[in-house]
Design an enzyme around this catalytic site. Sequence first.
Site, PDB file in Angstrom:
ATOM      1  N   SER A   1      -6.439   5.363 -44.784  1.00 49.82           N
ATOM      2  CA  SER A   1      -5.311   5.310 -44.032  1.00 49.82           C
ATOM      3  C   SER A   1      -5.652   4.289 -42.594  1.00 49.82           C
ATOM      4  O   SER A   1      -4.644   3.824 -42.313  1.00 49.82           O
ATOM      5  CB  SER A   1      -5.085   7.044 -43.080  1.00 49.82           C
TER       6      SER A   1
ATOM      7  N   ARG B   1     -21.117   4.956 -47.475  1.00 45.14           N
ATOM      8  CA  ARG B   1     -22.458   4.724 -47.915  1.00 45.14           C
ATOM      9  C   ARG B   1     -23.424   4.163 -46.796  1.00 45.14           C
ATOM     10  O   ARG B   1     -22.956   3.286 -45.839  1.00 45.14           O
ATOM     11  CB  ARG B   1     -22.434   3.781 -49.123  1.00 45.14           C
TER      12      ARG B   1
ATOM     13  N   ASN C   1     -17.506  -1.311 -38.175  1.00 41.64           N
ATOM     14  CA  ASN C   1     -17.456  -0.061 -38.318  1.00 41.64           C
ATOM     15  C   ASN C   1     -16.646   0.902 -37.482  1.00 41.64           C
ATOM     16  O   ASN C   1     -16.627   0.655 -36.200  1.00 41.64           O
ATOM     17  CB  ASN C   1     -18.955   0.742 -38.601  1.00 41.64           C
TER      18      ASN C   1
ATOM     19  N   HIS D   1     -16.027   5.206 -36.255  1.00 41.73           N
ATOM     20  CA  HIS D   1     -16.647   6.275 -36.234  1.00 41.73           C
ATOM     21  C   HIS D   1     -15.896   7.314 -35.472  1.00 41.73           C
ATOM     22  O   HIS D   1     -15.458   7.052 -34.459  1.00 41.73           O
ATOM     23  CB  HIS D   1     -18.117   6.353 -35.955  1.00 41.73           C
TER      24      HIS D   1
ATOM     25  N   SER E   1     -14.935   5.674 -32.196  1.00 38.61           N
ATOM     26  CA  SER E   1     -15.638   4.455 -31.581  1.00 38.61           C
ATOM     27  C   SER E   1     -15.551   3.489 -32.791  1.00 38.61           C
ATOM     28  O   SER E   1     -15.787   3.667 -33.774  1.00 38.61           O
ATOM     29  CB  SER E   1     -17.043   4.674 -31.410  1.00 38.61           C
TER      30      SER E   1
ATOM     31  N   GLU F   1     -29.244   0.618 -37.481  1.00 37.08           N
ATOM     32  CA  GLU F   1     -29.275   1.777 -36.930  1.00 37.08           C
ATOM     33  C   GLU F   1     -27.733   2.448 -37.322  1.00 37.08           C
ATOM     34  O   GLU F   1     -26.973   1.943 -36.901  1.00 37.08           O
ATOM     35  CB  GLU F   1     -29.432   1.895 -35.296  1.00 37.08           C
TER      36      GLU F   1
ATOM     37  N   ASP G   1     -24.764   4.138 -37.367  1.00 39.40           N
ATOM     38  CA  ASP G   1     -23.830   4.443 -36.253  1.00 39.40           C
ATOM     39  C   ASP G   1     -24.363   4.021 -34.828  1.00 39.40           C
ATOM     40  O   ASP G   1     -23.717   4.577 -33.967  1.00 39.40           O
ATOM     41  CB  ASP G   1     -23.197   6.078 -36.391  1.00 39.40           C
TER      42      ASP G   1
HETATM   43  C1  GAR Z   1     -11.982   7.818 -40.591  1.00 38.31           C
HETATM   44  O1  GAR Z   1     -11.555   8.897 -39.808  1.00 38.31           O
HETATM   45  C2  GAR Z   1     -13.406   7.431 -40.059  1.00 38.31           C
HETATM   46  O2  GAR Z   1     -13.613   7.360 -38.826  1.00 38.31           O
HETATM   47  C3  GAR Z   1     -14.464   8.112 -40.923  1.00 38.31           C
HETATM   48  O3  GAR Z   1     -13.920   8.298 -42.185  1.00 38.31           O
HETATM   49  C4  GAR Z   1     -12.424   8.373 -41.813  1.00 38.31           C
HETATM   50  C5  GAR Z   1     -11.938   7.434 -43.114  1.00 38.31           C
HETATM   51  O4  GAR Z   1     -10.418   8.005 -43.310  1.00 38.31           O
HETATM   52  N1  GAR Z   1     -15.579   7.379 -41.058  1.00 38.31           N
HETATM   53  C6  GAR Z   1     -16.722   7.702 -40.909  1.00 38.31           C
HETATM   54  O5  GAR Z   1     -16.793   8.874 -40.761  1.00 38.31           O
HETATM   55  C7  GAR Z   1     -17.994   6.794 -41.008  1.00 38.31           C
HETATM   56  N2  GAR Z   1     -18.999   7.326 -40.584  1.00 38.31           N
HETATM   57  P1  GAR Z   1      -9.319   6.920 -44.089  1.00 38.31           P
HETATM   58  O6  GAR Z   1     -10.103   6.465 -45.542  1.00 38.31           O
HETATM   59  O7  GAR Z   1      -8.199   7.600 -44.048  1.00 38.31           O
HETATM   60  O8  GAR Z   1      -9.253   5.378 -43.181  1.00 38.31           O
END
Ligand code: GAR
Length: 230
Positions: free
Chosen positions: A14, A93, A109, A111, A138, A145, A147
């Site tokens: 998304s 990953r 990234n 998060h 964020s 490190e 996140d």
């Molecule tokens: C998002 O909410 C993103 O913040 C999270 O995965 C989701 C992906 O949604 N990412 C993490 O947790 C990374 N540590 P999407 O595939 O619908 O964009």
Amino acid sequence: MTHRIAVLISGNGSNLQALIDAISAGQLRADITLVLSNRADAGGLARARQHGIATAVVDHRDYDSRAAFDQAMTEVLDQQGAPDTVILAGFMRILTPAFVQHHAGRLINIHPSLLPRYPGLNTHQRALDAGDTEHGCSIHFVTDELDGGPLIAQARIPILANDNATDLSKRVQASEHLLYPQVAAWRAEGRLRLTNDGVELDGQILPAQGYQWHRRDAAEQCPGADARQR
Ligand code: GAR
């Protein structure tokens, strides 16, 4: 030359869709040159194909080590010249220091928490369990490190009395869909970079929490952004 973005995904995509929509709306002047997934069944791959964007699958299960998997991804990413920005959008990953070094300063990234709170998984439930009154997302430059890299921007949302993890996840994702295209646009416009002193936006070093973003910023940048469905 147009700013070249590669997007790494593992799932629904998304956030990828939000970037695609921002390009269509003229809010983000960039090309997504590749969408790379570690899972062949990631929903985001179909979204990319629908928009004629090149896709690649590098399945981590095909490699003996993280190092070999990351090396294979780097080879695919750099095939047509290194992208200007590599955007992790739900890429699940953990990356090796070698991968992070190779793409240093270009790797971003998102998060689903207000870092440094709640790195890792289950961020929404953890925010609820802690009794927090606010939560959010964020965006940060990636370092070794988990996140933990320098923060670029955060969007904050209130936690309401009867919220459960699903409610929070929906509202955090809605904020992600506004914030990520904005940050990508800063990159594409050459306004955002990682320096030895920290994250620089428009020639100024940002505070440690990054740019604190408000919903009205989106209304100004991209009228109608709230109405789009993902
Ligand atoms: C998002 O909410 C993103 O913040 C999270 O995965 C989701 C992906 O949604 N990412 C993490 O947790 C990374 N540590 P999407 O595939 O619908 O964009």
